[in-house]
Design a protein around this motif. Structure first.
Motif, PDB file in Angstrom:
ATOM      1  N   GLU A   1       0.845  -1.182  -0.094  1.00 51.91           N
ATOM      2  CA  GLU A   1       0.019  -0.227   0.220  1.00 51.91           C
ATOM      3  C   GLU A   1       1.059   1.235  -0.059  1.00 51.91           C
TER       4      GLU A   1
ATOM      5  N   HIS B   1       1.292   5.395   0.255  1.00 46.56           N
ATOM      6  CA  HIS B   1       0.461   6.340   0.568  1.00 46.56           C
ATOM      7  C   HIS B   1       1.384   7.521   0.082  1.00 46.56           C
ATOM      8  N   ASN B   2       0.998   8.699  -0.400  1.00 49.29           N
ATOM      9  CA  ASN B   2       1.780   9.772  -0.692  1.00 49.29           C
ATOM     10  C   ASN B   2       1.279  10.880   0.285  1.00 49.29           C
TER      11      ASN B   2
ATOM     12  N   GLU C   1       6.187   8.983  -7.260  1.00 41.97           N
ATOM     13  CA  GLU C   1       5.974   7.679  -7.988  1.00 41.97           C
ATOM     14  C   GLU C   1       6.864   6.606  -7.490  1.00 41.97           C
TER      15      GLU C   1
ATOM     16  N   LYS D   1       3.888   3.322 -10.121  1.00 41.62           N
ATOM     17  CA  LYS D   1       2.632   3.997  -9.680  1.00 41.62           C
ATOM     18  C   LYS D   1       2.742   5.356  -9.413  1.00 41.62           C
TER      19      LYS D   1
ATOM     20  N   LEU E   1       1.336   8.846  -7.857  1.00 39.84           N
ATOM     21  CA  LEU E   1       0.253   9.287  -6.942  1.00 39.84           C
ATOM     22  C   LEU E   1       0.355  10.626  -6.785  1.00 39.84           C
TER      23      LEU E   1
ATOM     24  N   ALA F   1      -2.694  11.181  -2.252  1.00 40.35           N
ATOM     25  CA  ALA F   1      -3.407   9.806  -2.692  1.00 40.35           C
ATOM     26  C   ALA F   1      -2.778   8.621  -2.118  1.00 40.35           C
ATOM     27  N   ASP F   2      -3.729   7.364  -2.220  1.00 35.82           N
ATOM     28  CA  ASP F   2      -3.063   6.268  -1.744  1.00 35.82           C
ATOM     29  C   ASP F   2      -3.709   5.302  -2.964  1.00 35.82           C
ATOM     30  N   SER F   3      -2.692   4.252  -3.154  1.00 36.32           N
ATOM     31  CA  SER F   3      -3.004   3.197  -4.034  1.00 36.32           C
ATOM     32  C   SER F   3      -2.124   2.001  -3.608  1.00 36.32           C
TER      33      SER F   3
END
Length: 112
Positions: free
Chosen positions: A55, A57-58, A65, A75, A77, A81-83
């Protein structure tokens, strides 16, 4: 009949998507915070031989990135943002990752 086939295809795609998300939720999960060029933690120890989820988390004020050339993952962000990224089973060893927007931010995933 054509509309019925399209609806069936959409329903199948939706089920496949939900199944994929459910599988990702069951994976060993590790958290990574990216904060304007700082990675926390910069070293993530994971089990070798099984899929994992990281997970990301920015928490910074700028874009970040997650990128790993070795793992072929990236990825981007936006701030706040979370991804997540799902990584295939790894052989024991070290795999580098970094924040492509802050090249000095380097980390490593250690599979044991």
């Amino acid at each position: 009949m054509k509309l019925k086939n399209q609806m069936a295809a959409l329903a199948a795609a939706a089920l496949a998507s939900v199944a994929g998300l459910a599988q990702a939720a069951d994976l060993p999960t590790f958290k990574l915070e990216m904060n304007d060029g700082k990675l926390n933690p910069a070293r993530i120890e994971v089990p070798a031989g099984q899929r994992i989820k990281i997970e990301v988390h920015n928490i910074g004020k700028g874009a970040a990135e997650f990128e790993s050339v070795q793992l072929r993952k990236e990825k981007v962000l936006a701030p706040g943002a979370d991804s997540f990224v799902v990584i295939a089973p790894l052989d024991p060893g070290e795999y580098k990752f970094f924040d492509d927007f802050h090249q000095s931010a380097q980390g490593v995933i250690v599979a044991k």
